[in-house]
Design a protein around this motif. Structure first.
Motif, PDB file in Angstrom:
ATOM      1  N   ASP A 106     -87.148 -52.826  12.471  1.00 50.98           N
ATOM      2  CA  ASP A 106     -87.002 -53.643  11.262  1.00 50.98           C
ATOM      3  C   ASP A 106     -85.513 -53.847  11.030  1.00 50.98           C
ATOM      4  O   ASP A 106     -84.784 -52.892  10.757  1.00 50.98           O
ATOM      5  N   LEU A 107     -85.076 -55.081  11.144  1.00 53.87           N
ATOM      6  CA  LEU A 107     -83.639 -55.367  11.035  1.00 53.87           C
ATOM      7  C   LEU A 107     -83.278 -55.823   9.629  1.00 53.87           C
ATOM      8  O   LEU A 107     -84.113 -56.383   8.920  1.00 53.87           O
ATOM      9  N   PRO A 108     -82.032 -55.588   9.219  1.00 55.23           N
ATOM     10  CA  PRO A 108     -81.607 -56.119   7.921  1.00 55.23           C
ATOM     11  C   PRO A 108     -81.555 -57.643   7.986  1.00 55.23           C
ATOM     12  O   PRO A 108     -81.301 -58.212   9.051  1.00 55.23           O
ATOM     13  N   GLY A 109     -81.801 -58.275   6.866  1.00 54.10           N
ATOM     14  CA  GLY A 109     -81.798 -59.738   6.831  1.00 54.10           C
ATOM     15  C   GLY A 109     -80.394 -60.309   6.718  1.00 54.10           C
ATOM     16  O   GLY A 109     -79.453 -59.595   6.385  1.00 54.10           O
ATOM     17  N   TYR A 110     -80.267 -61.585   6.975  1.00 56.47           N
ATOM     18  CA  TYR A 110     -78.986 -62.273   6.805  1.00 56.47           C
ATOM     19  C   TYR A 110     -79.179 -63.372   5.759  1.00 56.47           C
ATOM     20  O   TYR A 110     -80.299 -63.695   5.372  1.00 56.47           O
ATOM     21  N   GLY A 111     -78.064 -63.927   5.296  1.00 55.71           N
ATOM     22  CA  GLY A 111     -78.135 -65.116   4.460  1.00 55.71           C
ATOM     23  C   GLY A 111     -78.325 -64.863   2.979  1.00 55.71           C
ATOM     24  O   GLY A 111     -78.654 -65.783   2.241  1.00 55.71           O
ATOM     25  N   ALA A 119     -72.143 -57.214   3.510  1.00 56.38           N
ATOM     26  CA  ALA A 119     -72.646 -58.324   4.321  1.00 56.38           C
ATOM     27  C   ALA A 119     -71.960 -58.361   5.680  1.00 56.38           C
ATOM     28  O   ALA A 119     -72.601 -58.582   6.712  1.00 56.38           O
ATOM     29  N   THR A 120     -70.664 -58.107   5.690  1.00 60.07           N
ATOM     30  CA  THR A 120     -69.897 -58.132   6.934  1.00 60.07           C
ATOM     31  C   THR A 120     -70.342 -57.000   7.862  1.00 60.07           C
ATOM     32  O   THR A 120     -70.536 -57.206   9.059  1.00 60.07           O
ATOM     33  N   ARG A 121     -70.528 -55.814   7.277  1.00 57.70           N
ATOM     34  CA  ARG A 121     -70.962 -54.668   8.085  1.00 57.70           C
ATOM     35  C   ARG A 121     -72.346 -54.931   8.686  1.00 57.70           C
ATOM     36  O   ARG A 121     -72.594 -54.708   9.874  1.00 57.70           O
ATOM     37  N   ILE A 122     -73.258 -55.450   7.861  1.00 52.73           N
ATOM     38  CA  ILE A 122     -74.622 -55.711   8.321  1.00 52.73           C
ATOM     39  C   ILE A 122     -74.638 -56.775   9.416  1.00 52.73           C
ATOM     40  O   ILE A 122     -75.307 -56.616  10.435  1.00 52.73           O
ATOM     41  N   ALA A 123     -73.880 -57.842   9.199  1.00 56.43           N
ATOM     42  CA  ALA A 123     -73.847 -58.924  10.193  1.00 56.43           C
ATOM     43  C   ALA A 123     -73.322 -58.395  11.521  1.00 56.43           C
ATOM     44  O   ALA A 123     -73.832 -58.745  12.597  1.00 56.43           O
ATOM     45  N   GLY A 124     -72.324 -57.506  11.449  1.00 50.80           N
ATOM     46  CA  GLY A 124     -71.754 -56.918  12.666  1.00 50.80           C
ATOM     47  C   GLY A 124     -72.779 -56.069  13.394  1.00 50.80           C
ATOM     48  O   GLY A 124     -72.941 -56.178  14.617  1.00 50.80           O
TER      49      GLY A 124
END
Ligand code: GTP
Ligand code: MG
Length: 189
Positions: free
Chosen positions: A75-80, A89-94
């Motif tokens: 289960d991945l964290p969402g984006y957007g 947000a930056t950490r998650i996107a990375g």
């Protein structure tokens, strides 16, 4: 539905902290609040296994769930989600980018889009990079319970841009769940 033993095993904030095991992984990716965690629960038949929320930004780490002897659902964290604090947000996107590009165990991607919306730029990019990496791609349009019958053909047509056979799903009505589950299980053979 045949139940496979499933349990939550780990939560990782970065690729380096993901479990070291031989399981084949099938990851669920998509915009924040699209229904990824809900789908983990529907596919495993275990309500409350993955945490869901009405508000976006709930899942902020990479969560691993065993599925039978040799598979794992991720289960991945969402984006957007625009309101997420920028450093988070930056950490998650990375972490997401790193995982999708570099996770050796990853074999298939369930690309989740809202059936009412269809794939956008992010989803098209994800599909392209999944293909480049040789991952099996499942194109899923979820929340299809929100569609009127007359809206279903257009919803399916929007999905064509992903160039994978689309599956309409709903965790509320159960539509598409068993079909997706069978596909997921056979991806791991
Ligand atoms: P993040 O972790 O924030 O990225 O969200 P997520 O993609 O994991 O979404 P989550 O599973 O937490 O669900 C978000 C909201 O969508 C919740 O209120 C769910 O009940 C709802 N939801 C999920 N799947 C469906 C569905 O098939 N139909 C409907 N109507 N609502 C759904
Ligand atoms: Mg989630």
């Amino acid at each position: 539905m045949d139940r496979l033993a499933t349990e939550f095993v780990a939560s990782a904030g970065a690729l380096a902290h993901c479990p070291r095991w031989n399981r084949i992984e099938i990851a669920i990716v998509g915009r924040s609040n699209v229904g990824k965690s809900s789908l983990v629960n529907a596919l495993t038949g275990q309500r409350g296994l993955a945490r869901t929320s009405r508000t976006p930004g709930r899942t902020q780490a990479i969560n691993f769930f065993t599925l039978g002897e040799s598979l794992a659902l991720v289960d991945l964290p969402g984006y957007g989600y625009a309101k997420m604090p920028q450093p988070v947000a930056t950490r998650i996107a990375g972490a997401l980018r790193e995982f999708l590009a570099g996770r050796g165990n990853l074999q298939a991607l369930i690309l989740l889009t809202d059936a009412r919306r269809g794939p956008q730029r992010e989803e098209l990019d994800l599909a392209a990079s999944a293909r480049e990496r040789g991952l099996t791609l499942f194109a899923v349009a979820t929340k299809c319970d929100k569609l009127k019958r007359s809206e279903r053909p257009a919803a399916l047509a929007r999905m064509r841009a992903l160039e994978a056979e689309p599956i309409l799903c709903s965790v509320h009505t159960g539509e598409g769940i068993e079909l997706l589950r069978r596909r997921v299980l056979s991806a791991g053979r």
